[in-house]
Design a protein around this motif. Structure first.
Motif, mmCIF file in Angstrom:
data_model
loop_
_atom_site.group_PDB
_atom_site.id
_atom_site.type_symbol
_atom_site.label_atom_id
_atom_site.label_comp_id
_atom_site.label_asym_id
_atom_site.label_seq_id
_atom_site.Cartn_x
_atom_site.Cartn_y
_atom_site.Cartn_z
ATOM 1 N N UNK A 53 -28.449 9.346 -25.684
ATOM 2 C CA UNK A 53 -29.022 8.348 -24.775
ATOM 3 C C UNK A 53 -28.633 8.583 -23.319
ATOM 4 N N UNK A 54 -28.200 9.784 -23.007
ATOM 5 C CA UNK A 54 -27.751 10.111 -21.651
ATOM 6 C C UNK A 54 -28.902 10.014 -20.650
ATOM 7 N N UNK A 55 -28.709 9.256 -19.560
ATOM 8 C CA UNK A 55 -29.721 9.217 -18.491
ATOM 9 C C UNK A 55 -29.491 10.381 -17.521
ATOM 10 N N UNK A 56 -30.174 11.505 -17.747
ATOM 11 C CA UNK A 56 -29.903 12.698 -16.950
ATOM 12 C C UNK A 56 -30.362 12.582 -15.500
ATOM 13 N N UNK A 57 -31.088 11.533 -15.170
ATOM 14 C CA UNK A 57 -31.514 11.350 -13.786
ATOM 15 C C UNK A 57 -30.542 10.476 -12.990
ATOM 16 N N UNK A 58 -29.539 9.935 -13.638
ATOM 17 C CA UNK A 58 -28.535 9.127 -12.935
ATOM 18 C C UNK A 58 -27.660 10.042 -12.074
ATOM 19 N N UNK A 59 -27.270 9.546 -10.902
ATOM 20 C CA UNK A 59 -26.481 10.365 -9.971
ATOM 21 C C UNK A 59 -25.237 10.960 -10.619
ATOM 22 N N UNK A 60 -24.505 10.159 -11.386
ATOM 23 C CA UNK A 60 -23.280 10.650 -12.001
ATOM 24 C C UNK A 60 -23.571 11.741 -13.031
ATOM 25 N N UNK A 61 -24.708 11.646 -13.702
ATOM 26 C CA UNK A 61 -25.070 12.644 -14.702
ATOM 27 C C UNK A 61 -25.546 13.938 -14.041
#
Length: 110
Positions: A53-61
């Motif tokens: 469920x990783x949000x790859x568009x999040x800054x931290x990701x």
């Protein structure tokens, strides 16, 4: 490269299956033949196999993927091999471990 995070083998194998499955789906084994987008997708698939469920568009990701790209490149260069067919299975396992642990160490906000 850091290895402070240790992954259980079952989790690591999910990342290996996910990343390896992606490479099979695009019919590529030579890492230098991958476009930047394909290599980033390969990195994301390794992580998503473990954390689906990783949000790859999040800054931290995004920061974690950037660091994982660098660590993976360093490891690949160190092996002297560019085609995954030349990798020993343990080298591919180590590559995925480096990708995922680097992503964890640089992405997860503590």
């Amino acid at each position: 490269m850091t290895t402070a995070v240790k992954l259980p083998k079952d989790m690591l194998w999910r990342g290996i299956e996910s990343a390896g499955g992606y490479l099979e789906s695009i019919d590529r084994t030579n890492l230098y033949e991958l476009s930047e987008e394909q290599f980033d997708t390969f990195l994301c698939k390794a992580v998503a196999g473990i954390y689906p469920t990783t949000p790859f568009d999040a800054d931290w990701s995004v920061r974690g993927i950037h660091e994982a790209r660098s660590a993976a490149g360093t490891y690949i260069e160190g092996t002297g091999k560019v085609d995954l067919i030349q990798f020993h299975p343990l080298q591919f396992e180590r590559l995925i471990e480096i990708i995922v642990t680097t992503w964890i160490e640089h992405s997860i906000p503590f």
